[in-house]
Scaffold this active site. Sequence first.
Site, short mmCIF file in Angstrom:
data_model
loop_
_atom_site.label_atom_id
_atom_site.label_comp_id
_atom_site.label_asym_id
_atom_site.label_seq_id
_atom_site.Cartn_x
_atom_site.Cartn_y
_atom_site.Cartn_z
CB THR A 14 -0.93 0.03 1.23
OG1 THR A 14 -1.82 1.15 1.13
CG2 THR A 14 -0.14 0.14 2.52
CB ALA A 17 -0.14 7.36 5.49
N GLY A 18 -2.72 5.61 6.13
CA GLY A 18 -3.68 5.12 7.13
C GLY A 18 -3.74 3.61 7.17
CE LYS A 19 -6.97 0.65 2.05
NZ LYS A 19 -7.08 -0.02 0.73
CG ASP A 75 -9.31 -3.18 -3.42
OD1 ASP A 75 -8.58 -2.19 -3.62
OD2 ASP A 75 -10.43 -3.30 -3.95
CE1 TYR A 159 -16.35 8.23 0.56
CE2 TYR A 159 -14.75 6.44 0.41
CZ TYR A 159 -15.49 7.44 -0.19
OH TYR A 159 -15.36 7.67 -1.54
CG ASP A 160 -12.57 5.43 9.12
OD1 ASP A 160 -13.13 4.57 8.40
OD2 ASP A 160 -11.44 5.25 9.61
CE LYS A 180 -11.40 1.93 11.10
NZ LYS A 180 -10.72 2.84 10.15
#
EC number: 3.6.1.66
Length: 209
Positions: A14, A17-19, A75, A159-160, A180
């Site tokens: 990926t 950065a969030g993933k 994904d 979209y969190d 989470k």
Amino acid sequence: MSHRILTGRVVIATHNAGKLVEMRELLAPFGVEAVSAGELSLPEPEETGTMFSENAAIKALAAAEASGLPAFADDSGLCVDALDGAPGLFSARWAGASKDFSGAMARILSELDRRGATNRRAHFVSALVLAWPDGHTELFEGRVFGDLVEPRGTAGFGYDPMFRPDGFDRTFGEISSEEKHGVDWQSGQALSHRARAFVTLAEACLRRP
């Protein structure tokens, strides 16, 4: 069905950065060293699949072939019932090249208003694929259902802030990272779609040191 066990070093395929943060935190208890495709300057392959699992496999296989290491790819996307499952596979594309998810969330709410839709049900999907340089792959999927609301909170990404999971009065944008995608390994319970997919992956392909 027998599964191949992952040990040593793995590429997280990926550039998000969030993933990357979420995946590293999920992998940490298993003694697996994770390096990202971005850190290795690997190119991003074109995602031509028609399902989340296909796109995850494309990314994982490309990273495994380019690096010579096992690769781990996700994904995922948001599927809105009243929008016939959109944005779905195109969740990232709705944010545009600038990754403007504020605009993407506004677009979803605008589309719902335009259709006069009162149904705000939606779900996140995550497909996780582990791939090895010899072409072997393992696929795991997770889903979490909830309702769309006006965006709230600054935690998470994508979209969190507009997604309120069932059983909660807070959005993913208001829920801590630990809550989470933390996993209760005794019960196998997890909240987020990615954590739920990871639980099944870990049970099949990972071992605690």
